[in-house]
Write a protein that holds these residues in place. Structure first.
Motif, PDB file in Angstrom:
ATOM      1  N   ASP A  12      -4.646  16.215  17.148  1.00 59.64           N
ATOM      2  CA  ASP A  12      -5.884  15.307  17.055  1.00 59.64           C
ATOM      3  C   ASP A  12      -5.704  14.692  15.398  1.00 59.64           C
ATOM      4  OD1 ASP A  12      -8.048  17.415  17.686  1.00 59.64           O
ATOM      5  OD2 ASP A  12      -6.809  19.395  16.771  1.00 59.64           O
ATOM      6  N   LEU A  13      -4.632  13.939  15.047  1.00 57.50           N
ATOM      7  CA  LEU A  13      -4.465  13.475  14.353  1.00 57.50           C
ATOM      8  C   LEU A  13      -5.386  12.441  14.059  1.00 57.50           C
ATOM      9  CD1 LEU A  13      -3.176  12.800  11.884  1.00 57.50           C
ATOM     10  CD2 LEU A  13      -1.189  12.123  12.626  1.00 57.50           C
ATOM     11  N   ALA A  28     -12.190   6.240   3.610  1.00 55.62           N
ATOM     12  CA  ALA A  28     -11.339   6.593   4.532  1.00 55.62           C
ATOM     13  C   ALA A  28      -9.875   7.020   3.981  1.00 55.62           C
ATOM     14  CB  ALA A  28     -11.323   6.160   5.504  1.00 55.62           C
ATOM     15  N   TRP A  29      -9.201   8.356   4.392  1.00 58.79           N
ATOM     16  CA  TRP A  29      -7.783   8.256   3.954  1.00 58.79           C
ATOM     17  C   TRP A  29      -7.169   7.867   4.843  1.00 58.79           C
ATOM     18  CZ3 TRP A  29      -8.071  14.760   4.188  1.00 58.79           C
ATOM     19  CH2 TRP A  29      -8.923  15.257   3.081  1.00 58.79           C
ATOM     20  N   SER A  30      -5.907   7.354   4.100  1.00 59.73           N
ATOM     21  CA  SER A  30      -5.181   6.792   4.974  1.00 59.73           C
ATOM     22  C   SER A  30      -4.688   7.590   5.958  1.00 59.73           C
ATOM     23  CB  SER A  30      -3.898   6.060   3.745  1.00 59.73           C
ATOM     24  OG  SER A  30      -3.337   7.305   3.580  1.00 59.73           O
ATOM     25  N   ALA A  31      -3.759   6.584   7.026  1.00 65.24           N
ATOM     26  CA  ALA A  31      -3.207   7.418   8.254  1.00 65.24           C
ATOM     27  C   ALA A  31      -1.923   8.462   7.876  1.00 65.24           C
ATOM     28  CB  ALA A  31      -2.710   6.697   9.059  1.00 65.24           C
ATOM     29  N   GLU A  32      -1.753   7.880   6.100  1.00 69.15           N
ATOM     30  CA  GLU A  32      -0.284   8.706   5.694  1.00 69.15           C
ATOM     31  C   GLU A  32      -1.332  10.294   5.678  1.00 69.15           C
ATOM     32  OE1 GLU A  32      -0.921   5.341   5.351  1.00 69.15           O
ATOM     33  OE2 GLU A  32       0.737   4.658   6.913  1.00 69.15           O
ATOM     34  N   SER A  33      -1.900   9.845   4.600  1.00 66.78           N
ATOM     35  CA  SER A  33      -3.059  10.838   4.034  1.00 66.78           C
ATOM     36  C   SER A  33      -2.689  12.332   5.116  1.00 66.78           C
ATOM     37  CB  SER A  33      -4.161  10.365   3.235  1.00 66.78           C
ATOM     38  OG  SER A  33      -3.896   9.702   2.288  1.00 66.78           O
ATOM     39  N   TRP A  34      -3.646  11.258   6.101  1.00 66.09           N
ATOM     40  CA  TRP A  34      -4.005  12.683   7.021  1.00 66.09           C
ATOM     41  C   TRP A  34      -2.615  13.464   7.676  1.00 66.09           C
ATOM     42  CZ3 TRP A  34      -8.036  14.845   8.628  1.00 66.09           C
ATOM     43  CH2 TRP A  34      -9.430  14.808   8.181  1.00 66.09           C
ATOM     44  N   ALA A  35      -2.064  12.211   7.831  1.00 63.55           N
ATOM     45  CA  ALA A  35      -0.389  13.253   8.059  1.00 63.55           C
ATOM     46  C   ALA A  35       0.176  13.983   7.604  1.00 63.55           C
ATOM     47  CB  ALA A  35       0.795  11.862   8.326  1.00 63.55           C
ATOM     48  N   ALA A  36      -0.025  13.707   5.895  1.00 65.93           N
ATOM     49  CA  ALA A  36       0.695  15.305   4.353  1.00 65.93           C
ATOM     50  C   ALA A  36      -0.665  16.226   5.393  1.00 65.93           C
ATOM     51  CB  ALA A  36       0.136  14.254   3.600  1.00 65.93           C
TER      52      ALA A  36
END
Length: 149
Positions: A12-13, A28-36
């Motif tokens: 889902d990421l 929006a949160w960054s892709a890096e924040s979502w990955a974290a």
């Protein structure tokens, strides 16, 4: 068709990064924040997805392991095309079911009347404000939910 609410999975990421951008734009949160966030699933994060063959909403909770510590509702969003269809309520219900016996905190922009109404409808009450917290000087409203006995 009502979407299914399910735990998020690593597949889902990318879809949630894109949905977050649509819902929150520059905030929006960054892709890096979502990955974290995804890396913390199964520890102190709970992430639920509203799925109707594609992801149309999500909720992210920070759940400290100690039951006396409050849960933070970090993020809840529904795609603009799917708002006012009950999906936000489904996500909120599913999230609060996981918080039995705990206090839940969240913050919302004072001008976000739709979100504020949703939260109040679930029993959240304003407990404080952070003056000028958001870009443009908008206040953040801190809200609290406690399960009614």
């Amino acid at each position: 068709m009502r979407p299914g609410i399910r735990p998020a999975k690593s597949a889902d990421l990318d879809a949630l990064v894109a949905l977050d951008k649509v819902c929150f734009g520059d905030s929006a949160w960054s892709a890096e924040s979502w990955a974290a966030e995804f890396a913390r699933l199964g520890t102190d994060r709970v992430m639920l997805v509203a799925d109707e063959g594609m992801q149309v909403g999500y909720v992210v909770l920070l759940m400290p392991p100690a039951p006396e510590d409050p849960v933070d509702l970090l993020r809840i969003a529904v795609s603009p095309a799917d708002r006012r269809t009950g999906i936000g309520g489904q996500l909120m219900t599913a999230a609060l079911q996981r918080c039995t016996g705990r206090t839940v905190l969240l913050e919302v922009a004072a001008g976000n009347e739709g979100a504020g109404a949703l939260y109040r409808g679930y029993g959240f009450e304003e407990i404080s404000r952070r003056r000028g917290y958001y870009a443009g000087g908008e206040d953040a409203v801190i809200m609290q939910w406690q399960e009614k006995a």
